[in-house]
Design a protein around this motif. Structure first.
Motif, PDB file in Angstrom:
ATOM      1  N   THR A 103     -52.227 -20.369 -38.826  1.00 33.90           N
ATOM      2  CA  THR A 103     -52.223 -19.411 -37.722  1.00 33.90           C
ATOM      3  C   THR A 103     -51.831 -18.018 -38.212  1.00 33.90           C
ATOM      4  O   THR A 103     -50.881 -17.875 -38.999  1.00 33.90           O
ATOM      5  N   LEU A 104     -52.552 -17.018 -37.771  1.00 36.18           N
ATOM      6  CA  LEU A 104     -52.257 -15.616 -38.111  1.00 36.18           C
ATOM      7  C   LEU A 104     -51.996 -14.863 -36.820  1.00 36.18           C
ATOM      8  O   LEU A 104     -52.752 -15.006 -35.839  1.00 36.18           O
ATOM      9  N   ARG A 105     -50.928 -14.064 -36.807  1.00 39.60           N
ATOM     10  CA  ARG A 105     -50.581 -13.298 -35.610  1.00 39.60           C
ATOM     11  C   ARG A 105     -50.236 -11.865 -35.988  1.00 39.60           C
ATOM     12  O   ARG A 105     -49.616 -11.625 -37.029  1.00 39.60           O
ATOM     13  N   THR A 106     -50.656 -10.935 -35.137  1.00 37.26           N
ATOM     14  CA  THR A 106     -50.307  -9.537 -35.349  1.00 37.26           C
ATOM     15  C   THR A 106     -50.231  -8.825 -34.009  1.00 37.26           C
ATOM     16  O   THR A 106     -50.963  -9.163 -33.070  1.00 37.26           O
ATOM     17  N   ALA A 107     -49.350  -7.834 -33.915  1.00 36.22           N
ATOM     18  CA  ALA A 107     -49.261  -7.007 -32.720  1.00 36.22           C
ATOM     19  C   ALA A 107     -50.359  -5.947 -32.759  1.00 36.22           C
ATOM     20  O   ALA A 107     -50.808  -5.537 -33.831  1.00 36.22           O
ATOM     21  N   VAL A 108     -50.798  -5.514 -31.588  1.00 42.53           N
ATOM     22  CA  VAL A 108     -51.824  -4.479 -31.474  1.00 42.53           C
ATOM     23  C   VAL A 108     -51.201  -3.240 -30.844  1.00 42.53           C
ATOM     24  O   VAL A 108     -50.710  -3.310 -29.713  1.00 42.53           O
ATOM     25  N   ILE A 154     -52.865 -10.266 -31.352  1.00 44.76           N
ATOM     26  CA  ILE A 154     -54.008 -11.092 -31.717  1.00 44.76           C
ATOM     27  C   ILE A 154     -53.488 -12.361 -32.381  1.00 44.76           C
ATOM     28  O   ILE A 154     -52.586 -12.311 -33.217  1.00 44.76           O
ATOM     29  N   SER A 155     -54.072 -13.504 -32.011  1.00 42.05           N
ATOM     30  CA  SER A 155     -53.744 -14.772 -32.641  1.00 42.05           C
ATOM     31  C   SER A 155     -55.035 -15.391 -33.171  1.00 42.05           C
ATOM     32  O   SER A 155     -56.022 -15.513 -32.422  1.00 42.05           O
ATOM     33  N   LEU A 156     -55.029 -15.769 -34.462  1.00 40.23           N
ATOM     34  CA  LEU A 156     -56.205 -16.363 -35.094  1.00 40.23           C
ATOM     35  C   LEU A 156     -55.820 -17.682 -35.749  1.00 40.23           C
ATOM     36  O   LEU A 156     -54.693 -17.848 -36.211  1.00 40.23           O
ATOM     37  N   ARG A 157     -56.779 -18.589 -35.807  1.00 42.81           N
ATOM     38  CA  ARG A 157     -56.593 -19.821 -36.559  1.00 42.81           C
ATOM     39  C   ARG A 157     -57.617 -19.869 -37.681  1.00 42.81           C
ATOM     40  O   ARG A 157     -58.761 -19.426 -37.521  1.00 42.81           O
ATOM     41  N   VAL A 158     -57.203 -20.399 -38.837  1.00 42.81           N
ATOM     42  CA  VAL A 158     -58.101 -20.484 -39.986  1.00 42.81           C
ATOM     43  C   VAL A 158     -58.194 -21.937 -40.451  1.00 42.81           C
ATOM     44  O   VAL A 158     -57.291 -22.733 -40.221  1.00 42.81           O
TER      45      VAL A 158
END
Length: 409
Positions: free
Chosen positions: A378-383, A336-340
């Motif tokens: 940017t926030l990133r995490t593996a699923v 997942i990639s998110l922007r804040v």
């Protein structure tokens, strides 16, 4: 020909018996139980209950005539409060406060808002009245107790849901009739069953500027293991009527205002999956604060425990900076990639579950938690491959907690 005219006349009489406002006004949507065009014009007279909350002269107990129940007018209790600070040029912002199950019209809840510069009204939606010390007792003329039954599906105008939403709209009318209120800056928040009612109301009453549902939303009849599952164990005919005319999802699709959603993954009554499905119907901007763990109750949900409620309201009404904003996010390549934006992110955790919805309230269900890497905005995490649901909980630089949407993998 005469027989056809008689049948038509009987049909029209039956249709007219459904609405509190009667047959004659137009409903805002064809599937709505409520004739909003009529209800918004009905500002009830208020009666002083004769006391204030805990000696606060700016917070008074009142009664107002509510929707009819069993063919008789109701006398609904509420606390209404006005700030003690100087009135702004355009008037104070205002809030309608809707309590949950086992709750009441809380004077201290009103005080939380008046202390922050809002006019606020907290009504009873469970046939209660509240004394000056916040103690509740039965109000014999307060309408129905909280309930959703097959009988309600057959007689909508006598149902707790219909009467409660009509009374909430009446409270909005009372606020808008006050010279001290800025009519362009009125919001609504509800807790648990009050959150459920809030999600219906914002799809019926289009005048609210924003809404803040805490814990509950729609599609609860699809959550078979929640504490409320027994409420929706109706016969097929009744359940079909519920889905088509009563559930918050029927009305949320008409909502076009900013909504702030707060709930915990561990909630015993409402699931995040059903909440997210309901939130996705909103045509306005959604802000989420899904949390790995959140206690379900009045105080945790009224702003004394979740201060983000006030931050969001101030952003909506006072143009303050507000909460961190999170993008819809991208799910690809096992991550997942998110922007804040708006505020910096200080900490983030990814909560995920390998259990499908039917196990969410089971004691064996476990939500896993993993830290999320923050790289600027940017926030990133593996699923994990076994994940079925997941969301990212984010604490911003000011200590406020928001989240991504709930993802389904």
């Amino acid at each position: 020909m005469k027989m056809k005219k008689l049948v038509f006349l009987i049909a029209m009489i039956m249709l007219c018996s459904i609405g509190f406002a009667g047959c004659g006004g137009k409903t805002s949507e064809s599937d709505s139980l409520w004739d909003f065009e009529a209800l918004e014009k009905q500002t009830p007279e208020t009666e002083d209950a004769g006391y204030t909350y805990a000696g606060n002269e700016n917070i008074k107990g009142i009664y107002f005539e509510g929707a009819e129940y069993n063919g008789e007018a109701t006398k609904i209790f509420a606390f209404v409060g006005v700030p003690e600070t100087e009135k702004p040029t355009n008037g104070y912002p205002a809030m309608v406060l809707v309590h949950g199950g086992l709750g009441q019209a809380y004077g201290d809840w009103v005080k939380l808002w008046t202390d922050r510069g809002y006019v606020a009204i907290a009504l009873s939606v469970d046939a209660n009245m509240t004394d000056s010390a916040n103690k509740a007792s039965l109000n014999e003329r307060g309408g129905p107790r909280i309930s959703i039954t097959p009988a309600d599906m057959k007689n909508p105008a006598n149902s707790w849901e219909y009467i409660s939403v009509a009374n909430i709209i009446a409270c909005h009318n009372i606020l808008r009739s006050m010279d001290s209120v800025d009519k362009t800056n009125v919001g609504i928040t509800g807790i648990s069953w009050g959150s459920y009612l809030t999600c219906i109301t914002v799809g019926v009453d289009t005048r609210f500027k924003f809404g803040i549902p805490v814990y509950g939303a729609g599609y609860n009849h699809e959550d078979v293991t929640g504490e409320l599952a027994g409420v929706f164990q109706m016969d097929d005919e009744s359940l079909a009527i519920y889905r088509e005319r009563f559930d918050p999802s029927v009305y949320m699709k008409h909502c076009k205002i900013p909504m702030f959603w707060l709930a915990g993954a561990n909630d015993h009554a409402f699931s995040l999956a059903c909440n997210q499905k309901c939130a996705d119907l909103n045509q306005g901007r959604n802000t989420y604060s899904w949390r790995g763990k959140l206690t379900h109750g009045q105080q945790p949900g009224d702003g004394s425990g979740l201060h983000e409620i006030f931050v969001f309201a101030d952003e909506m009404t006072k143009s303050e900076k507000g909460l961190l904003r999170v993008s819809e996010g991208e799910v690809q390549s096992g991550g997942i990639s998110l922007r804040v934006e708006n505020v910096g992110a200080a900490k983030a955790d990814f909560y995920w579950s390998s259990y499908p919805l039917e196990y969410w309230h089971d004691a064996m269900n476990v939500w896993e938690r993993e830290s999320v890497a923050i790289d600027g905005d940017t926030l990133r995490t593996a699923v994990p491959q076994t994940a079925v649901f997941g969301f990212v909980e984010i604490t911003d630089e000011n200590g406020n907690i928001v989240s991504s949407r709930l993802f389904t993998f």
